[in-house]
Design a protein around this motif. Structure first.
Motif, PDB file in Angstrom:
ATOM      1  N   ILE A 176      -0.244  42.908  33.433  1.00 27.25           N
ATOM      2  CA  ILE A 176      -1.311  42.543  32.506  1.00 27.25           C
ATOM      3  C   ILE A 176      -1.223  43.413  31.256  1.00 27.25           C
ATOM      4  N   ASP A 177      -1.103  42.754  30.110  1.00 17.75           N
ATOM      5  CA  ASP A 177      -1.057  43.433  28.822  1.00 17.75           C
ATOM      6  C   ASP A 177      -2.481  43.826  28.424  1.00 17.75           C
ATOM      7  N   VAL A 178      -2.711  45.125  28.203  1.00 21.00           N
ATOM      8  CA  VAL A 178      -4.038  45.626  27.825  1.00 21.00           C
ATOM      9  C   VAL A 178      -4.022  46.207  26.420  1.00 21.00           C
ATOM     10  N   SER A 179      -3.120  45.746  25.570  1.00 22.08           N
ATOM     11  CA  SER A 179      -3.039  46.250  24.202  1.00 22.08           C
ATOM     12  C   SER A 179      -4.206  45.715  23.385  1.00 22.08           C
ATOM     13  N   GLY A 180      -4.271  46.113  22.113  1.00 19.25           N
ATOM     14  CA  GLY A 180      -5.386  45.707  21.262  1.00 19.25           C
ATOM     15  C   GLY A 180      -5.480  44.210  21.061  1.00 19.25           C
ATOM     16  N   SER A 181      -4.354  43.529  20.922  1.00 17.15           N
ATOM     17  CA  SER A 181      -4.384  42.087  20.709  1.00 17.15           C
ATOM     18  C   SER A 181      -4.823  41.314  21.949  1.00 17.15           C
ATOM     19  N   MET A 182      -4.722  41.933  23.137  1.00 16.40           N
ATOM     20  CA  MET A 182      -5.123  41.276  24.384  1.00 16.40           C
ATOM     21  C   MET A 182      -6.460  41.796  24.923  1.00 16.40           C
ATOM     22  N   SER A 183      -7.126  42.679  24.174  1.00 15.02           N
ATOM     23  CA  SER A 183      -8.362  43.272  24.674  1.00 15.02           C
ATOM     24  C   SER A 183      -9.472  42.258  24.952  1.00 15.02           C
ATOM     25  N   CYS A 217     -10.678  42.914  10.463  1.00 14.65           N
ATOM     26  CA  CYS A 217      -9.999  41.938  11.317  1.00 14.65           C
ATOM     27  C   CYS A 217      -8.488  42.153  11.234  1.00 14.65           C
ATOM     28  N   GLY A 218      -7.858  42.300  12.392  1.00 11.95           N
ATOM     29  CA  GLY A 218      -6.414  42.486  12.432  1.00 11.95           C
ATOM     30  C   GLY A 218      -5.680  41.383  13.147  1.00 11.95           C
ATOM     31  N   ASP A 219      -6.396  40.360  13.622  1.00  7.10           N
ATOM     32  CA  ASP A 219      -5.780  39.278  14.386  1.00  7.10           C
ATOM     33  C   ASP A 219      -6.535  37.996  14.053  1.00  7.10           C
ATOM     34  N   PRO A 220      -5.879  36.830  14.062  1.00  6.15           N
ATOM     35  CA  PRO A 220      -6.605  35.580  13.772  1.00  6.15           C
ATOM     36  C   PRO A 220      -7.776  35.333  14.703  1.00  6.15           C
ATOM     37  N   ASP A 221      -7.686  35.787  15.944  1.00  6.70           N
ATOM     38  CA  ASP A 221      -8.794  35.582  16.875  1.00  6.70           C
ATOM     39  C   ASP A 221     -10.005  36.446  16.533  1.00  6.70           C
ATOM     40  N   ASP A 222      -9.814  37.514  15.737  1.00  7.29           N
ATOM     41  CA  ASP A 222     -10.935  38.378  15.380  1.00  7.29           C
ATOM     42  C   ASP A 222     -11.868  37.725  14.367  1.00  7.29           C
ATOM     43  N   VAL A 223     -11.380  36.705  13.637  1.00  8.78           N
ATOM     44  CA  VAL A 223     -12.176  36.120  12.550  1.00  8.78           C
ATOM     45  C   VAL A 223     -13.423  35.442  13.107  1.00  8.78           C
ATOM     46  N   VAL A 224     -13.284  34.711  14.217  1.00  7.63           N
ATOM     47  CA  VAL A 224     -14.432  34.008  14.795  1.00  7.63           C
ATOM     48  C   VAL A 224     -15.499  35.001  15.244  1.00  7.63           C
ATOM     49  N   ARG A 225     -15.077  36.058  15.920  1.00  9.79           N
ATOM     50  CA  ARG A 225     -16.047  37.059  16.380  1.00  9.79           C
ATOM     51  C   ARG A 225     -16.678  37.801  15.195  1.00  9.79           C
TER      52      ARG A 225
END
Length: 414
Positions: free
Chosen positions: A246-253, A97-105
């Motif tokens: 539109i930002d298509v980077s890893g944090s916005m994937s 996990c590299g982002d707080p939003d990744d924890v739920v997934r």
């Protein structure tokens, strides 16, 4: 199990039954050995393949798992006690996990893989949803003179509960399952965006407005030279240009696919007045791909045209490239520019602030859509968004279908 066994944090899930085939005593000992010996243990290979398969499930859940993260995850497993499910959980959470939003997934994928049912482990089924509580309300009042309540009477009841579509409209796009994302595609296709308008140079006949000398004189000549009515005219209305970045980077994937579908809906409404670009490590124009009628084919062609999908972010440099090549030449002039990004910037924030000010001088309106802005307790303290915010007219949250519909209203009123 105490809090200390969980790694000092209460965020770890409640202990569940671990996959028995993975935690056999002999296999665990073989996985914990050093790799210096020349004899390869087939049990170790089997366990490693199973854990690598788990990382693929995490990637399919929406977490950007790279090869480096997989290597770090396997190294963390070698140093962990695999008899403890908590240790296995934290080994993956800290490396994948590299982002707080990744924890739920990640939690959903972990619950699906390390469950008691072997079918759930292999198929990657999500955790069962929590039961929803329905509010019960009386439909009619008891007639006068009826019982005081001691008698058992059947009272008609009205079950009040939000429908699945209403719940889906307010759900975070990053937390949707595969089935919910398919339903979201259908809801996006039902949107009817109204483009912003601007006054054109040409005029048209109108009941109110400035006098129209030509039409007034023509009417007078047809009436024998007598002016009986003063004709009037007004400016025509034309669609104002809309530019979507539109930002298509890893944090916005987790949001990029839905945002591109939203851009396709807006583009199909006024194909000649909408321009769409993707931002990442480079600038990519996908306007031609999104003008196709079929959304699936448009998204597939746009995906092939984007070389930096789920990559890094250099917002300042990419925004400067957009202004130098497209914006300064007329694309952004007097247009409504919408930037979809969470504001994470690898480069210097000063450059992003300078280019945002430059964009504001060219555009009619600048709207920044940040998916994290719709979450409770959010503060725009990241370097990128903090530098660009003084030059933005509106900051919106584009994390759900409801917030995207709100964005359409802002575009219409621009």
């Amino acid at each position: 199990m105490t809090t200390a066994d969980r790694g000092g944090s209460s965020d770890a899930p409640a202990p569940r039954q671990h996959a028995g085939a993975l935690l056999a005593a002999g296999v665990v000992e073989s996985l914990s050995r050093d790799g210096d010996s020349g004899d390869a243990d087939p049990g170790t290979d089997a366990v490693l393949e199973d854990f690598v398969a788990f990382t693929r499930l995490v990637r399919n859940a929406g977490v950007p798992v790279t090869t480096d993260r997989v290597a770090a995850y396997l190294q963390a497993l070698r140093l962990s006690d695999l008899r403890s499910e908590v240790a296995t959980y934290w080994a993956g959470r800290l490396t994948l996990c590299g982002d707080p939003d990744d924890v739920v997934r990640y939690d959903h994928a972990f619950a699906a893989w390390f469950s008691a049912d072997p079918r759930d482990q292999r198929m990657g089924r999500p955790a069962p949803p929590k039961p929803r509580i329905s509010t019960m309300a009386a439909l009619t009042e008891p007639p006068p003179g009826s019982g005081t309540g001691d008698e058992d009477e059947e009272t008609p009841e009205l079950r009040v509960a939000a429908s699945g579509e209403e719940i889906l409209r307010d759900r975070d796009i990053a937390e949707l399952s595969i089935g919910e994302r398919e339903h979201l595609k259908q809801l996006l296709a039902l949107l009817r965006p109204a483009p912003p308008k601007r006054r054109a140079r040409r005029r048209r006949a109108a009941r109110r407005g400035e006098p129209d000398p030509r039409r007034t004189l023509r009417a007078a000549l047809a009436n024998g030279g007598e002016i009986t009515d003063l004709r009037r005219r007004a400016r025509r209305k034309r669609p104002r240009r809309v530019v979507l970045l539109i930002d298509v980077s890893g944090s916005m994937s987790p949001y990029a696919d839905t945002l591109l579908r939203f851009a396709h809906v807006v583009t199909r409404r006024t194909p000649t007045a909408v321009e769409t670009f993707t931002l990442g490590t480079r600038l990519t124009r996908v306007t031609r791909e999104l003008r196709q009628r079929d959304p699936e084919r448009a998204l597939a062609d746009a995906g092939r045209a984007i070389p930096d999908w789920s990559g890094g972010t250099r917002l300042g440099e990419v925004l400067r490239a957009f202004l130098d090549r497209w914006g300064q030449r007329g694309v952004a002039r007097r247009a409504v520019v919408v930037v979809f990004s969470d504001g994470w910037e690898r480069g210097g924030a000063d450059l992003l602030g300078e280019q945002s000010a430059r964009l504001r001088r060219l555009a009619h309106r600048v709207v920044w859509v940040n998916p994290h802005a719709g979450k409770s307790g959010y503060e725009p303290v990241q370097g990128g968004i903090a530098a660009a915010l003084p030059h933005v007219d509106r900051l919106l949250a584009g994390h759900s279908l409801t917030t995207l519909a709100e964005l359409l209203e802002v575009l219409r009123d621009a």
